[in-house]
Design a protein around this motif. Structure first.
Motif, PDB file in Angstrom:
ATOM      1  N   HIS A  89     -23.166  29.845  30.258  1.00  0.00           N
ATOM      2  CA  HIS A  89     -23.041  28.544  29.583  1.00  0.00           C
ATOM      3  C   HIS A  89     -22.942  27.401  30.587  1.00  0.00           C
ATOM      4  O   HIS A  89     -23.457  26.318  30.351  1.00  0.00           O
ATOM      5  N   MET A  90     -22.274  27.667  31.694  1.00  0.00           N
ATOM      6  CA  MET A  90     -22.191  26.632  32.739  1.00  0.00           C
ATOM      7  C   MET A  90     -23.579  26.327  33.298  1.00  0.00           C
ATOM      8  O   MET A  90     -23.938  25.164  33.512  1.00  0.00           O
ATOM      9  N   VAL A  91     -24.339  27.386  33.537  1.00  0.00           N
ATOM     10  CA  VAL A  91     -25.667  27.178  34.110  1.00  0.00           C
ATOM     11  C   VAL A  91     -26.533  26.369  33.143  1.00  0.00           C
ATOM     12  O   VAL A  91     -27.202  25.408  33.532  1.00  0.00           O
ATOM     13  N   VAL A  92     -26.481  26.748  31.869  1.00  0.00           N
ATOM     14  CA  VAL A  92     -27.222  25.980  30.871  1.00  0.00           C
ATOM     15  C   VAL A  92     -26.749  24.532  30.871  1.00  0.00           C
ATOM     16  O   VAL A  92     -27.551  23.590  30.838  1.00  0.00           O
ATOM     17  N   GLY A  93     -25.408  24.371  30.957  1.00  0.00           N
ATOM     18  CA  GLY A  93     -24.856  23.017  30.986  1.00  0.00           C
ATOM     19  C   GLY A  93     -25.399  22.231  32.159  1.00  0.00           C
ATOM     20  O   GLY A  93     -25.760  21.055  32.017  1.00  0.00           O
ATOM     21  N   LEU A  94     -25.480  22.872  33.322  1.00  0.00           N
ATOM     22  CA  LEU A  94     -26.006  22.162  34.495  1.00  0.00           C
ATOM     23  C   LEU A  94     -27.467  21.788  34.284  1.00  0.00           C
ATOM     24  O   LEU A  94     -27.909  20.715  34.718  1.00  0.00           O
TER      25      LEU A  94
END
Lengths: 225, 106, 315, 544
Positions: free
Chosen positions: A173-178
């Motif tokens: 989810h963090m990667v998608v957020g980035l």
């Protein structure tokens, strides 16, 4: 699209003042804003349930194997986890300030804040990667090669399965957020956002804060107790 | 035009509160050595509430955002409570062991 | 069983069958009543109120609170009766142990049913039981989930890997009946079937006499073979606790918790000895995970149980 | 709904959503909800046919007790793929993604769904999920049963479990995004005057459905992910050999998959509400109760999943709670049936094709419902669980219910969607064929089930052959009943008579615009100042 659609757009599109930010099918900016916001909130509901399945599994195995979980939590790195919590909360703050900047039309501050959020997000992922490699070196990756010098190996492994599943999903989810943030940065630098139109910044913020909240629960569950 | 603009001061106050909570929860665990589920989760709940209300603007936003928060908590609880219902009550069954002195319940 | 006729009810061969059939008939009556009511109403309305012209005028009927409450609460009250009735029978089959139940141990395995009788006989895809005697099935699977299903008894329960499940029933009719696996378990799922023979007591005894040594005797052999006997000395002076009289007693664990030494605990202690270590003993026992089959485990537990039965009996 | 009424004369000459561009690109990159609905219609029809072929294979095999047409493994693959395709790729998207997609924006007086691009994305996700499904079908199949029970799926099966679960996972996101789109549209894009009390029941039903899609689907998504991880890397979540609990998988799976049957049936109920009131030419009886019961079903549906697990090793006490709530969930369904019946009372009824299907629905759904009550009774489930009784029960609800409702709605709105009228006589013939074929197929299965025939059996004791033969004969009639509409509906698109704006004298915003509708639905902004379902005399008079 063919000529016809432009014709139709042309005929009916001028019924309202044709704000360039308002998509053709919305009546006005307010409707579009509220729709975007509600859409993101509904999406976050699904995210809660998505993580909910894993929290359910966690609850079950934690009650089944209380001792094994206690052994296993000694293998987690509390200082790193705590540091990462701080990093993520800082990124939430900068994200909130980014939203505020877009609301007030502070173009430069908006770009800076998005950049800072991305920076802290990346630091979080970097630390996470370090923790993973640490676990790897200790052989704590669940699977046939799992190594555990101590009691209750099979049960301890279940905790590590949950640890990797939960933090891994969170990291995804963090990667998608980035990724979203990168797009936001580009559009922000082009000056797309203004006090009249900042919905994308706000709903990205909602997503980012949600990811933060998930970590707020993961940290005590996986590191502290 | 559309949303409430939260002053920077509020954000910083909330940020400060979140930091204090984080330090507190780690302090309780590392220095006092208390492994308490209740304490850790209570602190996490406080932090989550602050983030939801202020960072996510739920305090100032439309009723539907509030409804979304309530709905997600509610259904998460349905999932967790009903699943635990099974696990908690499994042992309530009259012990089905082969050589037990038979309970006469008929 | 092999008649070519078309029976509408399966054979009724257990104490549960008449109860479940009665419940079924009651619910069937309820269901048929409501289905026919709806069918008739819909058909009659469709004919009686058919459109005569395109200019038909229909009355405006908003609805009626009384009707709505009536047709929701009345049927609900009726089916609540079924709920109470059904739950009672269910508990009888799954949770309430009848007096003096005879033990049957079932192990499911892709794709066969293995059964052990405490007196000794073992059988595959068959089950011999005496008529009129309460049975207790203790079941476990060696691989995937199966389900032990005897339609003539109106009874089934899933057989899980890693955990004992139980059910109770009393056969009431002599005969041959189908035995099925009801939970999909892989390629030969439909081949995981067998026959239940319900026999007169005397025939059953004759059949049992044809079997070999008892479960606990086999368990004793395994107890020696796996070296359990070297540590678990009967006088309690070995490196492991004495197992005499341990069955169903409350055992004090390290940390002070008490645990009841039932067969789930004994099974766990063999496979995962470090999970719940007895107080004052060291956690030195190796795991037997993957070394003893589920059948063997049942036999060893039967042996441990027999140590209790013989009043203070020491070997 | 009067405001829209003047508009169909003023539509731009002959341009509608179908004639607005003919290139492939204009279809594949469209963001028009109506075109996306057509894309869905075509794709789910393909999957329905595929699922039907698998079903035919299953029924043919069961003609003889020995299991001699195909080997056991092939048979297991057939019923598994039948289940997977029908549930994930046909039933769940069927009404919402086609009729719902087409009608909801029109029914609320909007130009499109709130997020047209996300709507297109949903279709692509569905197609990607479907591609996984097709890949599995051609590359050797899957044989775990559509329920993917662990540890069979995660450890023992030798078939393409991961690819199939991946397909269901991706299709799940399509379902989530569709639900999200509907809820936002219904909340935020209603025309002025279209209050909640004036929303068509079709929209209410979809609102309830969407809630389930949002709340349930993510749980099965993560469950499938955990199962795939266990299978791929041998890391333990559910396999007892690794310290897990296989029953936990069932809990998490049914947390979604029980509410999912309401995803499948609620939109059907919405269709029936529209059709019954139109063909009775009478306002719907108990509007608020029907609308409320949709929401009640959606919410209560999340409390009952444990009734799939009475025999599964779940705590007996938990079973009692689940059983009680399951009995309660029967109430809102019964309320709907009684209200539809009451709607017909003193109506002016025409039994055309859609109504014929709707009447079939009411009857068959009633049977499906009452047999559901039997299965909810814990003691009966001891005997009936995992037998053909269950198979018959859910086919009465899913085929007798949902598929009939889908056919009803498809015929009802076909003139609106295509601008063409289908041949009525063929419609009636196939409706009767479907009804008869269906009963012949599935009624014998109740008897088989009570006699103890377990489901998913490749071979069975001889004494049951008669009933199986009946069932297979019925299935071939049923199949004919589904092939006919595919032919005459397709024919009507090219050769059918042009449809007027409102061929059935129905009420509702969608009938006030031309057939087929223009690209942005309404030539002018809509204002609603009329009550919903104003069919009856007094209501019409009040307007004059």
């Amino acid at each position: 699209m063919s000529d016809h659609s432009t014709t139709v757009d042309h005929v009916h599109g001028h019924a309202h003042g044709h704000d360039p930010h308002v998509a053709h099918h919305f009546d006005n900016a307010q409707q579009q804003y509220e729709s975007g916001n509600l859409g993101m909130w509904l999406f976050l509901i699904t995210e809660v349930m998505f993580f909910g399945g894993m929290f359910g599994a966690y609850a079950v195995y934690r009650t089944w194997y209380p001792d094994a979980f206690e052994f296993a939590s000694t293998a987690t790195n509390i200082p790193l986890g705590a540091a990462n919590t701080v990093v993520l909360i800082i990124s939430s703050l900068t994200m909130a300030l980014a939203v505020q900047a877009s609301q007030l039309g502070q173009q430069k501050k908006l770009v800076t804040m998005i950049l800072l959020t991305m920076l802290f997000g990346s630091i979080f992922l970097g630390v996470k990667a370090f923790e993973y490699s640490e676990k790897y070196h200790h052989g704590h990756i669940p699977g046939p090669n799992f190594v555990w010098h101590g009691e209750g190996g099979r049960e301890v492994q279940i905790l590590f399965c949950l640890y990797f599943a939960m933090t891994g999903m969170h990291a995804v989810h963090m990667v998608v957020g980035l990724g979203i943030m990168t797009w936001l940065l580009i559009t922000a630098m082009k000056g797309k956002y203004s006090p009249e139109y900042y919905n994308p910044v706000e709903i990205t913020g909602l997503y980012w804060h949600f990811v933060d909240i998930v970590w707020i629960f993961l940290f005590p569950l996986l590191y502290l107790i | 035009m559309q949303g409430h603009v939260t002053p920077t001061k509020t954000y910083l106050t909330i940020f400060g509160a979140l930091m204090i909570c984080t330090i507190l929860t780690v302090f309780v665990r590392l220095n006092l050595g208390i492994k308490s589920f209740a304490v850790a989760i209570a602190i996490a709940l406080v932090k989550a509430t602050l983030v939801i209300l202020y960072f996510m603007h739920v305090k100032y936003s439309h009723i539907l955002s509030k409804a979304a928060v309530v709905t997600s908590i509610l259904f998460l609880l349905i999932l967790l409570v009903l699943v635990s219902m099974d696990y908690v009550s499994r042992s309530w069954q009259p012990r089905a062991t082969p050589w037990e002195k038979h309970q006469v319940l008929e | 069983m092999n008649e070519k006729t078309l029976p509408l009810l399966p054979e009724s061969a257990s104490n549960l069958s008449p109860q479940i059939d009665a419940l079924m008939m009651a619910e069937l009556g309820f269901s048929v009543f409501f289905s026919i009511l709806i069918f008739v109403l819909v058909t009659v309305f469709a004919i009686k109120f058919r459109r005569k012209s395109d200019y038909d005028v229909t009355p405006h009927i908003h609805g009626s609170l009384i009707l709505e409450l009536g047709w929701s609460l009345l049927p609900f009250a009726m089916i609540l009766g079924f709920f109470v009735w059904g739950t009672t029978v269910y508990f009888k089959a799954y949770a309430i142990q009848p007096n003096d139940a005879m033990e049957i141990f079932v192990t499911g395995k892709q794709w066969m049913w293995k059964v052990q009788h405490p007196e000794g006989p073992r059988e595959i895809n068959e089950l011999h039981v005496p008529v009129g005697r309460a049975l207790k099935f203790t079941m476990i699977s060696e691989d995937v989930i199966h389900s032990y299903y005897i339609p003539a008894f109106r009874l089934k329960r899933d057989v899980l890997p890693g955990r004992y499940t139980t059910m109770y029933v009393t056969p009431t009719k002599v005969g041959k009946f189908h035995l099925f696996c009801a939970e999909y378990c892989g390629t030969q799922h439909s081949g995981m079937i067998g026959t239940v023979y319900v026999q007169e007591q005397s025939d059953y005894e004759k059949w049992v006499a044809g079997g070999d040594e008892s479960m606990s005797a086999r368990g004793e052999a395994l107890f020696g073979q796996y070296g359990c006997v070297t540590c678990h000395l009967p006088d309690g002076k070995g490196r492991g606790p004495s197992l005499v009289g341990v069955y169903n007693s409350n055992v004090k664990l390290q940390g002070g918790n008490l645990v009841k030494a039932d067969d789930a605990y004994l099974r766990e202690s063999i496979l995962n000895p470090r999970a719940k270590v007895v107080d004052t003993y060291q956690s030195i026992m190796p795991t037997f995970q993957g070394q003893i089959s589920e059948e063997g485990l049942l036999q060893i537990i039967a042996y441990i149980k027999s140590l209790e039965k013989e009043e203070g009996g020491q070997q | 709904m009067s405001a829209g009424t003047t508009t169909h004369d003023s539509a731009p000459s002959g341009v509608n959503y179908l004639t607005n561009g003919y290139s492939l690109k204009s279809w594949l990159l469209t963001v028009d909800h109506k075109r996306i609905a057509i894309l869905y219609l075509i794709s789910i029809t393909i999957f329905f046919a595929l699922g039907g072929i698998f079903a035919a294979a299953v029924r043919l095999e069961l003609l003889t007790p020995q299991g001699d047409m195909m080997d056991a493994e092939t048979y297991n693959k057939m019923f598994t793929m039948h289940g997977v395709v029908m549930i994930f790729f046909f039933l769940i998207p069927s009404v919402p993604a086609t009729l719902g997609n087409f009608l909801i924006p029109i029914m609320v007086g909007a130009k499109d769904l709130a997020f047209p691009k996300i709507n297109l994305l949903s279709w692509y996700l569905y197609i990607i999920g479907g591609m996984f499904g097709l890949y599995v079908a051609v590359s050797g199949g899957i044989e775990t049963g559509w329920t993917f029970y662990t540890p069979y799926s995660s450890t023992y099966s030798n078939s393409a479990v991961i690819a199939t679960a991946m397909g269901a996972f991706v299709a799940g996101f399509s379902s989530i995004l569709t639900g999200l789109n509907f809820i936002v549209t219904i909340h935020k894009m209603r025309a002025p005057g279209l209050t909640w009390g004036r929303l068509p029941l079709f929209v209410w039903a979809h609102y309830a459905t969407s809630l389930i899609q949002l709340l349930g689907t993510p749980v099965v998504a993560i469950t499938l992910v955990l199962m795939m991880l266990e299978r791929a890397f041998r890391i333990g979540f559910f396999d007892p050999a690794l310290g897990g609990d296989p029953v936990l998988f069932q809990h998490l799976f049914w947390f979604y998959s029980h509410p999912a049957v309401y995803i499948m049936i609620l939109p059907g109920m919405g269709v029936i509400s529209e059709v019954v009131t139109c063909y009775s030419k009478k306002g719907v009886f108990g509007y608020h109760f029907i609308a409320g019961s949709s929401l009640a079903i959606a919410v209560l549906g999340f409390f009952v999943w444990g009734h799939h697990m009475y025999t599964a090793g779940q705590s007996t006490y938990a079973g009692v709670v689940f059983s009680l709530i399951t009995f309660a969930v029967a109430v809102p369904s019964a309320v709907k049936i009684f209200n539809w019946t009451a709607t017909m009372y003193r109506g002016s009824i025409r039994v055309d094709t859609p109504m014929l299907y709707a009447l079939g629905f009411i009857g068959l759904f009633t049977v499906g419902g009452v047999t559901g009550v039997m299965l909810a009774t814990m003691a009966l489930d001891l005997h009936l669980h995992d037998t053909y009784f269950v198979v018959a029960h859910f086919h009465f609800v899913m085929v007798g219910g949902m598929v009939l409702a889908f056919m009803s709605g498809l015929h009802f709105w076909w003139p609106k969607m295509t601008g063409k009228i289908y041949p009525e006589i063929w419609g009636r013939v196939s409706a009767v064929l479907v009804f008869l074929g269906f009963n012949f197929t599935f009624f014998p299965q109740f008897l088989l089930g009570y006699m103890g025939m377990p489901r998913r059996y490749h071979a069975y004791p001889e004494e049951w052959q008669v009933l199986h033969v009946m069932s297979t004969i019925g299935a071939s009639v049923l199949m004919l009943g589904f092939v006919l509409p595919a032919i005459y509906l397709t024919w009507s698109v090219f050769k059918g008579k042009a449809a007027e704006a409102n061929p059935w004298q129905a009420k509702g915003l969608e009938w006030n615009i031309p057939s087929p509708p223009p690209t942005e639905n309404f030539p002018a902004p809509v204002v609603v100042n009329e009550e919903v379902y104003a069919y009856s005399h007094e209501e019409v008079k009040a307007l004059v």
